[in-house]
Design a protein around this motif. Structure first.
Motif, short mmCIF file in Angstrom:
data_model
loop_
_atom_site.label_atom_id
_atom_site.label_comp_id
_atom_site.label_asym_id
_atom_site.label_seq_id
_atom_site.Cartn_x
_atom_site.Cartn_y
_atom_site.Cartn_z
N ASN A 52 47.44 8.58 10.58
CA ASN A 52 46.22 9.35 11.28
C ASN A 52 46.51 10.36 12.18
OD1 ASN A 52 43.83 7.48 10.05
ND2 ASN A 52 44.53 6.12 11.55
N LEU A 53 47.93 10.67 12.10
CA LEU A 53 48.44 11.77 12.74
C LEU A 53 47.69 13.04 12.68
CD1 LEU A 53 50.76 12.92 14.73
CD2 LEU A 53 51.89 13.69 12.32
N GLU A 54 47.00 13.71 13.66
CA GLU A 54 46.39 14.88 13.68
C GLU A 54 46.74 16.08 14.55
OE1 GLU A 54 42.61 13.37 16.52
OE2 GLU A 54 42.61 12.96 14.32
N LEU A 55 46.08 17.20 14.35
CA LEU A 55 46.56 18.28 15.39
C LEU A 55 46.39 18.25 16.72
CD1 LEU A 55 47.45 21.38 15.35
CD2 LEU A 55 45.03 21.92 14.93
N ASP B 110 47.15 15.47 18.46
CA ASP B 110 48.29 14.83 18.83
C ASP B 110 49.57 15.89 18.89
OD1 ASP B 110 47.15 12.13 18.55
OD2 ASP B 110 47.38 12.30 16.39
N CYS C 260 55.88 18.04 10.30
CA CYS C 260 54.73 17.54 9.96
C CYS C 260 54.30 17.81 8.55
CB CYS C 260 53.69 17.90 10.75
SG CYS C 260 53.79 17.58 12.54
N TYR D 216 53.74 14.85 5.57
CA TYR D 216 52.61 14.87 4.66
C TYR D 216 53.38 14.40 3.44
CZ TYR D 216 48.69 16.41 2.01
OH TYR D 216 47.69 16.59 1.20
N SER E 139 51.88 10.44 6.51
CA SER E 139 50.74 11.02 7.18
C SER E 139 49.81 11.30 6.13
CB SER E 139 51.00 12.06 8.40
OG SER E 139 51.48 13.14 7.56
N GLN F 30 47.62 13.80 6.42
CA GLN F 30 47.29 15.16 6.40
C GLN F 30 48.39 15.72 7.11
OE1 GLN F 30 44.31 16.63 9.19
NE2 GLN F 30 44.35 14.57 10.30
N ASP F 31 48.55 17.06 6.79
CA ASP F 31 49.37 18.10 7.32
C ASP F 31 49.06 18.45 8.71
OD1 ASP F 31 51.41 19.97 8.13
OD2 ASP F 31 51.54 20.75 6.27
N ALA F 32 49.29 17.58 9.56
CA ALA F 32 48.69 17.93 10.95
C ALA F 32 48.85 19.14 11.74
CB ALA F 32 49.18 16.72 12.02
#
Length: 305
Positions: free
Chosen positions: A57-60, A62, A91, A95, A100, A102-104
């Protein structure tokens, strides 16, 4: 998919080195940035560095939170931009590798780099610095002679600090030129003058005194290994402090070399080739430095300034 930090970094390093053909120093910098982010993420959820980390769930947000720490620490916009570029690469790899969802960092925008003019020494200050390094080297201590040779070559050739540290003895040509592998593994041949030649010849005579085991590296530390950029920065800062000139970094010596070449009449294309700039626009910054110095000299000396 969960993975430990070291497992992630090992996989990322394999991607960066053999597959992309990046230099060892560039790979080291990318890994350092990736480690910083992963350790920050682990700490934020109460994990130890050796615990498995779930990045699904890594996201922008973070990544932005991680970058904000550097901004609060007062780092420049150009440094923040470098952090952002490095972590976007990481990142993207996370992905593509399935770690991950998504590509955070794909939508991460880097801050506009500072437009401040480079910090340069005057020609008199540069001459004083190098004369001091020479006087200091007259004791024939291999370390002090090494410092003199490194400073002379940095200023004479305008090398990046990473390029200087990557040089091997075989990189030096018999005709006072040095073969440099720059950004993107691009090779260029850069000339240097008589003072740097004299310093390098003296250093090569004394270099065996620093060797602990067989090595191709040109500039060696006291333990016999290749000097790294951090060690070389310390050398330049120490020389500047002891010589009584404004504090400078190795990159400031590069800026100084470029500025003085232009002030001496070199054309932009020649300076571009020497510095290894891919864009002439980057080299053009130094024309502004020269203009600033001319304005300063005019205002201080002209009777109708």
């Amino acid at each position: 998919m969960q993975a430990r930090i070291e497992e992630l970094l090992d996989g990322y390093q394999r991607e960066l080195g053999p597959r992309r053909g990046l230099s060892d120093l560039t790979v080291e910098a990318y890994i350092h940035e990736a480690r910083s982010l992963l350790e920050y993420l682990a700490a934020s959820v109460g994990l130890e560095p050796h615990d498995p980390l779930n990045l699904e769930n890594l996201e922008l947000a973070d990544v932005r939170s991680w970058l904000a720490r550097f901004q609060r620490a007062g780092q420049s916009r150009s440094t923040l931009a470098r952090h952002g570029a490095s972590i976007r690469t990481f990142c993207s790899w996370l992905y593509r590798s399935g770690y991950s969802g998504q590509d955070a960092a794909a939508r991460l925008k880097s801050p506009r780099p500072d437009n401040e003019l480079p910090h340069v020494l005057s020609q008199d200050q540069a001459r004083h610095l190098l004369n001091y390094a020479h006087e200091r080297a007259k004791a024939n201590d291999p370390v002090k002679v090494r410092d003199w040779a490194a400073a002379e070559l940095l200023y004479a050739s305008g090398l990046r600090i990473s390029e200087l540290c990557s040089l091997d003895v075989a990189s030096l040509g018999a005709d006072s030129t040095v073969r440099v592998i720059g950004k993107g593994n691009k090779e260029r041949i850069v000339p240097y003058g008589v003072p740097a030649t004299r310093a390098l010849m003296r250093y090569l005579d004394l270099r065996p005194g620093l060797i602990k085991s067989p090595t191709k590296a040109l500039f060696l530390g006291v333990r016999g290994g290749r000097m790294n950029p951090r060690q070389m920065r310390e050398v330049v800062h120490r020389l500047a402090a002891e010589a009584g000139v404004p504090d400078i970094s190795p990159h400031d010596l590069r800026h100084s070399a470029a500025t003085h070449l232009l002030e001496g009449g070199s054309d932009l294309r020649t300076v571009q080739e020497i510095l290894g700039h891919s864009s002439l626009q980057t080299t053009q910054r130094y024309t502004h430095v020269s203009a600033e110095r001319l304005r300063s000299a005019f205002s201080q000396s002209h009777p109708r300034a």
